[in-house]
Design a protein around this motif. Structure first.
Motif, PDB file in Angstrom:
ATOM      1  N   LEU A  33       0.807  -1.217   0.000  1.00 52.76           N
ATOM      2  CA  LEU A  33       0.000   0.000   0.000  1.00 52.76           C
ATOM      3  C   LEU A  33       0.842   1.270   0.000  1.00 52.76           C
ATOM      4  O   LEU A  33       0.322   2.356  -0.248  1.00 52.76           O
ATOM      5  N   LEU A  34       2.119   1.156   0.293  1.00 54.79           N
ATOM      6  CA  LEU A  34       2.968   2.328   0.491  1.00 54.79           C
ATOM      7  C   LEU A  34       3.452   2.940  -0.824  1.00 54.79           C
ATOM      8  O   LEU A  34       3.824   2.235  -1.758  1.00 54.79           O
ATOM      9  N   SER A  35       3.465   4.264  -0.836  1.00 55.97           N
ATOM     10  CA  SER A  35       4.010   5.012  -1.970  1.00 55.97           C
ATOM     11  C   SER A  35       5.498   5.288  -1.774  1.00 55.97           C
ATOM     12  O   SER A  35       6.244   5.395  -2.745  1.00 55.97           O
ATOM     13  N   VAL A  36       5.914   5.451  -0.522  1.00 49.85           N
ATOM     14  CA  VAL A  36       7.339   5.617  -0.226  1.00 49.85           C
ATOM     15  C   VAL A  36       8.006   4.280  -0.503  1.00 49.85           C
ATOM     16  O   VAL A  36       7.528   3.236  -0.071  1.00 49.85           O
ATOM     17  N   HIS A  37       9.089   4.292  -1.275  1.00 49.85           N
ATOM     18  CA  HIS A  37       9.777   3.031  -1.554  1.00 49.85           C
ATOM     19  C   HIS A  37      11.285   3.232  -1.608  1.00 49.85           C
ATOM     20  O   HIS A  37      11.775   4.327  -1.857  1.00 49.85           O
ATOM     21  N   ALA A  38      11.973   2.144  -1.339  1.00 49.14           N
ATOM     22  CA  ALA A  38      13.436   2.160  -1.304  1.00 49.14           C
ATOM     23  C   ALA A  38      14.018   2.204  -2.702  1.00 49.14           C
ATOM     24  O   ALA A  38      13.361   1.840  -3.690  1.00 49.14           O
ATOM     25  N   ALA A  39      15.254   2.625  -2.771  1.00 53.36           N
ATOM     26  CA  ALA A  39      15.981   2.633  -4.033  1.00 53.36           C
ATOM     27  C   ALA A  39      16.145   1.208  -4.540  1.00 53.36           C
ATOM     28  O   ALA A  39      16.237   0.262  -3.763  1.00 53.36           O
ATOM     29  N   ASP A  40      16.142   1.075  -5.858  1.00 51.70           N
ATOM     30  CA  ASP A  40      16.376  -0.228  -6.474  1.00 51.70           C
ATOM     31  C   ASP A  40      17.073  -0.024  -7.815  1.00 51.70           C
ATOM     32  O   ASP A  40      17.529   1.076  -8.127  1.00 51.70           O
ATOM     33  N   THR A  41      17.144  -1.039  -8.610  1.00 54.63           N
ATOM     34  CA  THR A  41      17.839  -0.971  -9.895  1.00 54.63           C
ATOM     35  C   THR A  41      17.234   0.081 -10.818  1.00 54.63           C
ATOM     36  O   THR A  41      17.956   0.772 -11.532  1.00 54.63           O
ATOM     37  N   PHE A  42      15.927   0.208 -10.803  1.00 50.59           N
ATOM     38  CA  PHE A  42      15.247   1.122 -11.713  1.00 50.59           C
ATOM     39  C   PHE A  42      15.098   2.532 -11.163  1.00 50.59           C
ATOM     40  O   PHE A  42      14.921   3.480 -11.907  1.00 50.59           O
ATOM     41  N   ASP A  43      15.135   2.676  -9.868  1.00 46.73           N
ATOM     42  CA  ASP A  43      15.015   3.975  -9.215  1.00 46.73           C
ATOM     43  C   ASP A  43      16.155   4.099  -8.211  1.00 46.73           C
ATOM     44  O   ASP A  43      16.076   3.586  -7.099  1.00 46.73           O
ATOM     45  N   ARG A  44      17.208   4.762  -8.610  1.00 40.84           N
ATOM     46  CA  ARG A  44      18.442   4.779  -7.835  1.00 40.84           C
ATOM     47  C   ARG A  44      18.328   5.520  -6.505  1.00 40.84           C
ATOM     48  O   ARG A  44      19.154   5.331  -5.620  1.00 40.84           O
ATOM     49  N   GLU A  45      17.333   6.388  -6.350  1.00 40.33           N
ATOM     50  CA  GLU A  45      17.208   7.165  -5.119  1.00 40.33           C
ATOM     51  C   GLU A  45      16.045   6.727  -4.237  1.00 40.33           C
ATOM     52  O   GLU A  45      16.011   7.029  -3.068  1.00 40.33           O
TER      53      GLU A  45
END
Length: 71
Positions: A33-45
């Motif tokens: 349900l969360l919009s806040v998400h951790a950095a990953d391969t596709f979204d570096r920040e």
């Protein structure tokens, strides 16, 4: 209670997002349900803002209220 731990520094990156202390739903269900998400391969920040935090609080409150919680 919703707790966000933010470590300020020169580089801004969301390292981890997790849900703990929940009693009625498993963490994976609530984390979806969360919009806040951790950095990953596709979204570096990662993704974090006060507006996203407010939306996440509303989503989590809503799921509990829709399932019988009074608060």
């Amino acid at each position: 209670m919703i707790l966000y731990r933010v470590q300020l520094g020169p580089r801004r990156k969301v390292a981890k997002v997790s849900v703990a202390g929940n009693r009625y739903f498993d963490s994976a269900t609530l984390e979806e349900l969360l919009s806040v998400h951790a950095a990953d391969t596709f979204d570096r920040e990662g993704s974090y803002s006060q507006a996203l935090v407010a939306a996440d609080i509303g989503a989590l409150e809503g799921v509990y209220q829709n399932n019988g919680s009074r608060r």
